[in-house]
Write an enzyme that holds these catalytic residues in place. Structure first.
Site, PDB file in Angstrom:
ATOM      1  N   THR A   1       0.999  -1.097   0.011  1.00  0.00           N
ATOM      2  CA  THR A   1       0.094  -0.101  -0.026  1.00  0.00           C
ATOM      3  C   THR A   1       0.908   1.245   0.147  1.00  0.00           C
ATOM      4  O   THR A   1       2.023   1.217   0.094  1.00  0.00           O
ATOM      5  CB  THR A   1      -0.828  -0.023   1.131  1.00  0.00           C
ATOM      6  OG1 THR A   1      -0.046   0.493   2.352  1.00  0.00           O
ATOM      7  CG2 THR A   1      -1.606  -1.098   1.532  1.00  0.00           C
ATOM      8  N   ASP A   2       0.170   2.351  -0.170  1.00  0.00           N
ATOM      9  CA  ASP A   2       0.886   3.675   0.081  1.00  0.00           C
ATOM     10  C   ASP A   2       0.758   3.939   1.484  1.00  0.00           C
ATOM     11  O   ASP A   2      -0.003   3.409   1.932  1.00  0.00           O
ATOM     12  CB  ASP A   2       0.563   4.710  -0.757  1.00  0.00           C
ATOM     13  CG  ASP A   2       1.566   5.969  -1.032  1.00  0.00           C
ATOM     14  OD1 ASP A   2       2.374   5.999  -0.083  1.00  0.00           O
ATOM     15  OD2 ASP A   2       1.393   6.973  -1.804  1.00  0.00           O
ATOM     16  N   TRP A   3       1.244   4.974   2.014  1.00  0.00           N
ATOM     17  CA  TRP A   3       1.269   5.708   3.162  1.00  0.00           C
ATOM     18  C   TRP A   3      -0.223   5.599   3.944  1.00  0.00           C
ATOM     19  O   TRP A   3      -0.873   6.287   3.364  1.00  0.00           O
ATOM     20  CB  TRP A   3       2.260   6.837   3.356  1.00  0.00           C
ATOM     21  CG  TRP A   3       2.119   7.205   4.781  1.00  0.00           C
ATOM     22  CD1 TRP A   3       1.465   8.217   5.518  1.00  0.00           C
ATOM     23  CD2 TRP A   3       3.375   6.909   5.710  1.00  0.00           C
ATOM     24  NE1 TRP A   3       2.011   8.582   6.729  1.00  0.00           N
ATOM     25  CE2 TRP A   3       2.960   8.026   6.798  1.00  0.00           C
ATOM     26  CE3 TRP A   3       4.333   6.329   5.673  1.00  0.00           C
ATOM     27  CZ2 TRP A   3       4.109   8.165   7.960  1.00  0.00           C
ATOM     28  CZ3 TRP A   3       5.337   6.445   6.743  1.00  0.00           C
ATOM     29  CH2 TRP A   3       5.226   7.280   7.703  1.00  0.00           C
TER      30      TRP A   3
END
Ligand code: BGC
Length: 763
Positions: free
Chosen positions: A307-309
């Protein structure tokens, strides 16, 4: 006159269409590795598998003290001992020395091997060089690498990034970024290779090979794993603001946005990071069709999706598609997420375990995700060698890499205007260097430089030259005056400027022969880089206008992450060079270009807009531009740009002749070889980007104005003619129709190279 024959080897990389056969595995599995993965997986508990799927921020395992940041064994015990976390990321505020990184990551690996017998995979945004490591070699940002139109520049940057990242004991980076920068307002334009799918595919996959090497099953000690990002459609936000929804027709997503990811996966990319925002109403983190369907099944790819942040949390806190955190985790993991950049809450692990026990996330999905994480670690060789000691990397930050970085910067700064022979500058001229970007390493570097926003860069870059310093070195300090006229506020928003002192700059201009106005943007990254006006700041435009009144010739140096509008000051300048974000060696490279010691060869990787209400990309559909019609109605729609995609000048001139195609008629499997003679008709050696464009003359969908189909950069000596061959397949000229099908329709295509065109016919 010499004749050379050059065949563009990378021409149609990755964008080949019409694939209807069963898909071969993107990365052929290595039986030894698969056996080891299965053996490890068989001995793991559910808790351990979920731990491997979790990624936590570095601040969770350490403390700040008088000696700076250090890992806290107790915190590590919770994160790794108790929760079995498989990955840690990022940096304690600013980058660290390689020695410090060795200490930090070494301590994490020690705990990981001791507690779970599985190495940790540490991840960092090493975006243009090992950009979180002090003393590392910084390469130009990706937008520059796009502007070079030279895959070798991307490859070399990848090689150096990987080597220096391993010197810091870091085996995994979150790049390359191959979002298409389709909207000039977007604050992440500079992180990509520009607006075009082919350029992102070719430069991006060259970067993947540079970083990972040629065998994705065995990443060597000088290579690292990439995470290609941000999948998919991130660069088209309707608002122009970061992390806001995009609405992209499926045919375009499939044909354009997907192309560079496909190319990178086919080059062996081991991991992919997901777009933080939503596309067509569905957050990508919850989009099973895009993650599992298109990527894992469609490309038969056994890599890992991260995932991203914080983006699983965003499914309920921002996007409103989940009722709570547990629901958000259920949606994302079932959609195909393998590793969660949580980044702060270990409660993620507890909730995912509950979801499995309640049957809401199948155990097979957990096994699949854990398997992909383990496979990455085996492929990286981390089980055998969890650490890569600094002493094995003697070339870290050395001269050899510095030379490559300087040459790369020279190849990525774009000459946009050269009237009245203003450039190169004569030896001995007196120069005023002015503008807010004149004396700042922060501006040359942009974001992801020592820190996220790049705002502290000047603290760590003493040994490198700003534009002013480099111009002094080249033209003699006594010939150069610095008077900035406009300056940025040191702390605060990137857009803020101090009260201008334009009069001072105007006074300083009286005693010089030429003015270098260094204008553009201060560094920013992601959402803090959002803007409300695409025009260059009023102060900066006023500075140029006031200086123009002195009658002294002006060269504009644009130093910016995205194209800011300059239509009112462009006519006031004789010379314009857009250096984009060339990084630590960018000032030296510019001085070399200004003095004629380097010949510019870069081209715009995006369309440079002229007006705020006329934002477009070069591949617009033909009826977006309509001539005035006869009669009562005026249907006039004009595409008016400052400079088109692919534009860029040289100190020499090139002439194109004799464009030919190996066939007149073609089908989807036909190989088409276009040859053209390119002659350097000027007095100095130069590099030319030879580009092949196509135009489908009549189609069942409104055809695009032009599409880039292949390119090759060649160096040509004065008087020399080179025959360049650009090779594509018939299927490269296909498009995706509104039903989502690759389509190649009979009819004529106009092909263009330089100013030459020819017609070919699809049977
Ligand atoms: C960015 C990513 C980056 C990640 C980790 C996010 O905010 O969107 O590009 O890789 O942070 O630092």
């Amino acid at each position: 006159m010499r004749n050379r024959f050059i065949l563009a080897a990378l021409a149609s990389l990755g964008v080949a269409a019409c694939s209807d056969n069963a898909v071969k595995p993107a990365i052929p599995a290595d039986p030894e590795i698969e056996k080891a993965v299965e053996k490890t997986l068989a001995g793991m508990t559910l808790e351990e598998k979920v731990g491997q799927m979790t990624e936590i921020a570095i601040d969770v395992v350490g403390n700040w003290g008088p000696e700076g940041f250090s890992v806290d064994p107790e915190k590590l015990q919770t994160v790794i001992g108790k929760y079995k976390v498989g990955s840690i990321l990022n940096t304690p505020v600013v980058g660290q020395t390689p020695e410090k990184w060795q200490e930090i990551i070494g301590a994490i690996q020690e705990a990981s091997m001791r507690e779970i017998g599985i190495p940790c995979v540490y991840g960092l945004d090493q975006n243009h060089g090992a950009s979180y490591v002090m003393g590392a070699t910084y390469l130009p940002q990706n937008i520059n690498v796009g502007a070079s139109f030279n895959p070798q520049v991307a490859y070399d940057a990848g090689v150096i990034t990987a080597y220096e990242s391993r010197a810091a004991n870091c085996p995994w980076t979150y790049c390359p970024t191959v979002d298409l920068s389709r909207d000039p307002r977007w604050p992440r334009v500079w992180e990509n290779y520009g607006e075009d799918p082919l350029v992102n595919a070719i430069q991006g996959s060259a970067a993947v090979r540079g970083m990972q090497g040629d065998d994705p099953n065995h990443i060597g000690p000088n290579n690292i794993a990439v995470s290609v990002k941000h999948y998919l459609g991130y660069g088209n936000p309707r608002t122009g603001k970061d992390r806001t929804p995009a609405y992209v027709p499926e045919f375009e997503l499939k044909e354009k946005n997907f192309a560079p990811f496909k190319a990178c996966v086919e080059a062996g990319a081991l991991t992919i990071m997901v777009n933080s925002a939503s596309v067509n109403g569905i957050p990508v983190h919850a989009n099973k069709e895009l993650l599992t369907g298109w990527l894992k099944e469609g490309l038969n790819w056994d890599g890992m999706i991260v995932t991203d942040w914080n983006d699983i949390n965003n499914l309920y806190t921002r996007e409103g598609v989940a009722v709570d955190k547990k629901h958000a985790i259920e949606l994302a993991i079932n959609a195909g997420i393998d590793m969660t950049m949580e980044p702060y809450d270990l409660g993620f692990c507890d909730l995912l375990i509950e979801l499995v026990k309640e049957g809401r996330v199948p155990m097979e999905r957990i096994d699949d995700a854990a398997r992909r994480v383990l496979r990455l670690k085996y492929r990286l060789g981390l089980f055998e060698n969890p650490n890569t000691p600094l002493e094995n990397y003697p070339m870290f930050g050395g001269e050899e890499f510095a030379k490559i970085a300087t040459a790369a910067a020279e190849e990525t700064e774009i000459l946009l205007k050269n009237a009245n022979g203003i450039l190169p500058l004569q030896k001995g001229v007196k120069i005023l260097v002015t503008g807010p970007n004149a004396n700042s390493m922060r501006c040359l570097n942009g974001g992801w430089s020592y820190s996220w926003q790049g705002h502290l860069a000047d603290r760590f870059t003493e040994k490198y030259n700003t534009i002013y310093e480099a111009v002094c070195n080249k033209f003699g300090k006594k010939n150069v005056v610095l008077e900035q006229g406009v300056t940025y506020v040191a702390e605060g928003s990137y857009e803020e400027e101090n009260a201008p002192e334009i009069e001072k700059a105007v006074r300083a201009a009286r005693n010089v022969d030429v003015i270098l106005a260094c204008i553009g943007e201060n560094s920013y990254c992601e959402t803090p880089g959002n803007l409300s006006d695409l025009a260059l700041s009023e102060n900066q435009r006023n500075l140029v206008k006031a200086l123009a009144k002195t009658g002294k010739p002006i060269v504009l140096i644009l130093n910016e992450g995205r194209p800011r509008l300059i239509n009112d000051i462009e006519p006031l300048a004789d010379g314009i060079i857009d250096i984009l974000l060339p990084s630590n060696y960018g000032g030296d490279a510019l001085a070399n270009i200004l003095a004629g010691d380097a010949n510019p060869s870069a081209k715009l990787p995006y369309t440079y807009p002229r007006h705020s209400a006329a934002l477009t990309t070069y591949d617009y559909r033909i009826s977006e531009e309509t001539d005035t019609m006869e009669g009562a109605y005026d249907y006039n729609a004009v595409v008016s740009v400052q400079w088109p995609f692919g534009y860029g000048l040289s100190y020499t001139t090139f002439k194109y002749d004799n464009l030919q195609c190996s066939v007149e008629e073609f089908g989807k499997d036909t190989e088409l070889v276009f040859t053209v003679d390119v002659t350097n008709t000027g007095k100095v050696a130069g590099k030319e980007v030879v580009m092949l464009f196509s135009r489908d003359m009549v189609a069942s969908m409104v055809p695009e104005n032009r599409r880039l189909r292949a390119y090759e950069k060649v160096e040509i000596q004065p008087g020399e003619t080179v025959t360049v061959a650009l090779k594509i397949k018939g299927s490269d000229l296909a498009f995706v129709n509104p039903k989502g099908e690759w389509t190649l329709e009979p009819g004529q295509f106009r092909m263009q190279v330089g100013d030459k065109t020819l017609m070919i016919n699809c049977k």
